[in-house]
Design a protein around this motif. Structure first.
Motif, short mmCIF file in Angstrom:
data_model
loop_
_atom_site.label_atom_id
_atom_site.label_comp_id
_atom_site.label_asym_id
_atom_site.label_seq_id
_atom_site.Cartn_x
_atom_site.Cartn_y
_atom_site.Cartn_z
N GLY A 212 6.99 4.99 64.75
CA GLY A 212 7.33 5.08 63.33
C GLY A 212 6.36 4.38 62.39
N SER A 213 5.63 3.37 62.87
CA SER A 213 4.73 2.59 62.01
C SER A 213 3.83 1.74 62.89
CB SER A 213 5.54 1.66 61.09
OG SER A 213 6.20 0.68 61.87
N GLY A 214 2.85 1.10 62.25
CA GLY A 214 2.00 0.17 63.00
C GLY A 214 2.79 -1.03 63.48
N THR A 215 3.76 -1.45 62.68
CA THR A 215 4.58 -2.60 63.08
C THR A 215 5.40 -2.25 64.32
OG1 THR A 215 4.73 -3.09 60.72
CG2 THR A 215 6.16 -4.36 62.17
N ASP A 216 5.99 -1.05 64.34
CA ASP A 216 6.68 -0.58 65.55
C ASP A 216 5.72 -0.60 66.74
OD1 ASP A 216 9.13 -0.02 64.46
OD2 ASP A 216 8.88 2.16 64.40
N ASN B 76 -5.86 -14.89 59.69
CA ASN B 76 -6.43 -13.95 58.72
C ASN B 76 -6.09 -12.52 59.14
OD1 ASN B 76 -8.00 -13.05 56.50
ND2 ASN B 76 -9.72 -12.64 57.86
N THR B 77 -4.86 -12.14 58.89
CA THR B 77 -4.41 -10.77 59.17
C THR B 77 -3.22 -10.46 58.29
OG1 THR B 77 -3.61 -9.22 60.87
CG2 THR B 77 -3.00 -11.52 61.15
N PHE B 78 -2.77 -9.21 58.37
CA PHE B 78 -1.59 -8.81 57.62
C PHE B 78 -0.35 -9.35 58.35
CE2 PHE B 78 1.57 -5.33 56.57
CZ PHE B 78 1.79 -5.78 55.29
N MET B 79 0.65 -9.66 57.57
CA MET B 79 1.90 -10.26 58.06
C MET B 79 2.53 -9.50 59.24
SD MET B 79 4.09 -12.67 57.14
CE MET B 79 5.81 -13.08 57.40
N ALA B 80 2.30 -8.18 59.30
CA ALA B 80 2.95 -7.36 60.34
C ALA B 80 2.55 -7.82 61.74
CB ALA B 80 2.60 -5.89 60.16
N THR B 81 1.32 -8.35 61.89
CA THR B 81 0.87 -8.79 63.21
C THR B 81 1.83 -9.85 63.75
OG1 THR B 81 -1.40 -8.51 62.40
CG2 THR B 81 -1.12 -9.65 64.50
N GLU C 29 -4.36 -5.15 71.47
CA GLU C 29 -5.25 -4.99 70.31
C GLU C 29 -4.44 -4.57 69.08
OE1 GLU C 29 -8.91 -2.45 71.05
OE2 GLU C 29 -7.90 -2.28 72.96
N ASP C 30 -4.66 -5.26 67.98
CA ASP C 30 -4.14 -4.75 66.71
C ASP C 30 -5.27 -3.94 66.08
OD1 ASP C 30 -3.41 -4.25 64.10
OD2 ASP C 30 -2.37 -6.16 63.82
N ALA C 31 -5.19 -2.61 66.31
CA ALA C 31 -6.24 -1.71 65.82
C ALA C 31 -5.78 -0.97 64.57
CB ALA C 31 -6.61 -0.73 66.93
N CYS C 32 -4.81 -1.57 63.86
CA CYS C 32 -4.20 -0.88 62.72
C CYS C 32 -5.19 -0.58 61.60
CB CYS C 32 -3.04 -1.72 62.18
SG CYS C 32 -1.60 -1.65 63.27
N GLN C 33 -6.32 -1.30 61.56
CA GLN C 33 -7.32 -1.03 60.51
C GLN C 33 -8.61 -0.49 61.10
OE1 GLN C 33 -7.95 -4.36 57.85
NE2 GLN C 33 -5.78 -4.66 57.46
N ALA C 34 -8.58 -0.01 62.34
CA ALA C 34 -9.87 0.24 63.00
C ALA C 34 -9.91 1.56 63.77
CB ALA C 34 -10.18 -0.92 63.93
N PHE D 200 -1.84 1.15 66.48
CA PHE D 200 -2.47 1.76 65.29
C PHE D 200 -1.42 1.98 64.22
CE2 PHE D 200 -5.50 2.86 68.55
CZ PHE D 200 -6.73 2.79 67.91
N SER D 201 -1.84 1.84 62.97
CA SER D 201 -0.99 2.20 61.83
C SER D 201 -1.59 3.43 61.16
CB SER D 201 -0.97 1.05 60.82
OG SER D 201 -0.48 1.51 59.56
N PHE D 202 -0.73 4.32 60.71
CA PHE D 202 -1.19 5.47 59.91
C PHE D 202 -0.59 5.40 58.51
CE2 PHE D 202 -0.97 7.20 64.37
CZ PHE D 202 -2.33 7.07 64.63
N GLY E 259 -2.95 4.58 53.30
CA GLY E 259 -4.29 4.12 52.92
C GLY E 259 -5.23 3.87 54.08
N LYS E 260 -4.77 4.04 55.30
CA LYS E 260 -5.64 3.76 56.44
C LYS E 260 -6.71 4.85 56.60
CE LYS E 260 -3.50 0.07 58.10
NZ LYS E 260 -2.91 -0.66 57.00
N ASN E 261 -7.74 4.58 57.44
CA ASN E 261 -8.80 5.59 57.64
C ASN E 261 -8.21 6.91 58.11
OD1 ASN E 261 -10.19 3.19 57.28
ND2 ASN E 261 -11.90 3.85 58.55
C1 LIG Z 1 -3.80 -5.49 60.67
C2 LIG Z 1 -2.50 -4.76 60.51
N1 LIG Z 1 -1.54 -4.89 61.44
C3 LIG Z 1 -0.37 -4.23 61.36
C4 LIG Z 1 -0.09 -3.39 60.31
C5 LIG Z 1 1.24 -2.74 60.21
O1 LIG Z 1 1.20 -1.36 60.07
P1 LIG Z 1 2.39 -0.57 59.30
O2 LIG Z 1 2.27 -0.90 57.85
O3 LIG Z 1 2.10 0.85 59.60
O4 LIG Z 1 3.67 -1.03 59.89
C6 LIG Z 1 -1.06 -3.21 59.31
C7 LIG Z 1 -0.80 -2.30 58.18
O5 LIG Z 1 -1.06 -2.56 57.06
C8 LIG Z 1 -2.29 -3.91 59.41
O6 LIG Z 1 -3.24 -3.78 58.47
#
Ligand SMILES: Cc1ncc(COP(=O)(O)O)c(C=O)c1O
Length: 410
Positions: A61-65, A87-92, A177-182, A207-209, A212-214
């Motif tokens: 459902g999402s990168g967080t999932d 230094n990452t987004f809170m979802a990690t 790997e958190d490849a959500c931006q890569a 991965f997150s889609f 705004g992601k690539n």
């Molecule tokens: C580094 C990183 N990890 C995790 C996520 C979470 O992905 P999502 O927003 O799809 O749940 C993001 C998304 O912004 C992200 O940039």
């Protein structure tokens, strides 16, 4: 100058360019009522697995999932510690906590803004003791056994993975790997003597889609990649209420499936991803050339072992606030990724970290600014951005010079 409008991100143009094709996906879903699962999801999963050079992809459902399911399926248990960067987004770190574990941080490399493998080494050697039964590190700070490490390929550039993988092997850590931006970022492994795709190097990757992601959906979506068939199967169950067969729930799971319409959209967009990534790399080169000689602006570093896909183009500027305000006044959008390091977020007050604990992240967070970056950004727009950056940096230099003169007279 008053009429300039260069957004930080353009999500309209790429969708207009593909409008007819994208509408077809919705029409097919309406006519077949294939909204959840089915061929569209499977087709995308197969194609994305091939793109990432792995055997399995599971849409969620999402990168967080994707991160949460990866951690759980790979064996992270309640009470564990999991290492990542501040230094990452809170979802990690949300995903780590939601898997029942506690995030613990190591600082970043000042050149790449990603996890510094030597800081990981230092942490494991000087801040942990090996557990006598498992050999895994036990953090002296928390008393928790650390079971996994989450390197984040931030801004579209991979972490220097060889050393991380070597340390993980030595300390029996699971690598997620958190490849959500890569999406599509590559890493030259000196050990394997070949280029590897992000999402293919750890035990499992997320991965997150997010739009705004690539590679972005037209809503929420994510995926897990892995070469481990059992792990892929556990993720398939976790995303679908713990069932492999309808109404036979072997475990408790979640509602974390990839929507079929999003999968259809992603499948179409995936055909453009390599070209879009190439365009992003060209834009990054243009910025690099135009900004090279600008005083007070630190440009991104791409080591020889990296082929970044520039999800974000992040520069460092001492007067970041002044620069952002003057670009805004000139009609140019920017972003800050991320202004407050995770160890200093209110939500993590109980983890016991303080200002000064991760000096590189803290320094970087105070100075970073993400400039407009997307495949449709025109050369003329880039020149305008650079001209405004130069004006602002020249103004700051002359103020500093005046202040220095006044100080020397006083
Ligand atoms: C580094 C990183 N990890 C995790 C996520 C979470 O992905 P999502 O927003 O799809 O749940 C993001 C998304 O912004 C992200 O940039």
């Amino acid at each position: 100058m008053g009429s300039t409008h260069i957004p930080f991100l353009d999500l309209v143009s790429p969708h207009l360019e593909m409008e007819e094709e994208l509408v077809t996906v919705f029409r097919t879903a309406l006519r077949t009522a294939a909204f959840i699962g089915g061929k569209a999801v499977q087709d995308f999963e197969n194609a994305f697995a091939e793109f990432c050079e792995v055997n399995h992809c599971v849409g969620v459902g999402s990168g967080t999932d994707a991160l949460r399911f990866s951690l759980i399926a790979a064996g992270v248990s309640p009470g564990d510690g999991v290492l990542t960067v501040p230094n990452t987004f809170m979802a990690t770190t949300e995903a780590i906590s939601q898997a029942g574990a506690q995030p613990e941080f190591v600082d970043i490399d000042e050149r790449t803004y990603n996890m510094d493998p030597e800081k990981l080494y230092e942490f494991l050697e000087t801040k942990c003791d090996p557990d006598q039964f498992t050999g895994r590190p036990v953090s002296r700070r928390t008393g928790r056994m650390i079971t996994a490490v989450v390197p984040v390929h931030l801004y579209g550039q991979t972490v220097d993975m060889d050393r991380i993988l070597e340390l993980a092997e030595a300390w029996k850590l699971i690598v997620v790997e958190d490849a959500c931006q890569a999406h599509g970022a590559e890493y030259f492994s000196r050990k394997a003597q070949c280029w590897k795709r992000s999402g293919s190097m750890g035990k499992v990757a997320a991965f997150s889609f997010y739009p705004g992601k690539n590679l972005g959906a037209c809503g929420e979506a994510g995926a897990v990649t892995t070469n481990d068939p059992d792990l892929a199967q556990r993720i398939r169950m976790l995303r679908d209420h713990g069932q492999a067969e309808k109404y036979y729930h072997d475990i408790e799971g979640y509602n974390g499936r990839l929507d079929a319409i999003q999968a259809g959209i992603l499948r179409l967009k995936l055909d453009h991803l390599s070209a879009w990534n190439h365009q992003r790399r060209e834009k990054a080169e243009t910025y690099q050339e135009l900004l090279r000689s600008v005083d007070g602006v630190t440009l991104p570093t791409e080591p020889s072992w990296a082929r970044a896909v520039y999800h974000l183009y992040v520069v460092r500027i001492q007067d970041r606030h002044g620069m952002q305000e003057s670009l805004k006044a000139a009609g140019i959008g920017t972003g800050i990724h991320y202004p407050i390091p995770l160890h200093l977020q209110k939500a993590y007050g109980t983890l016991g970290y303080h200002q000064g604990d991760f000096p590189v992240t803290e320094r970087v967070a105070a100075e970073i600014l993400s400039l407009p970056m997307y495949p449709q950004l025109t050369p003329a727009d880039q020149e305008t951005v650079v001209e405004r950056v130069k004006d602002c940096s020249a103004a700051v230099s002359s103020i500093s010079a005046r202040l220095a003169r006044q100080e020397s007279i006083a």
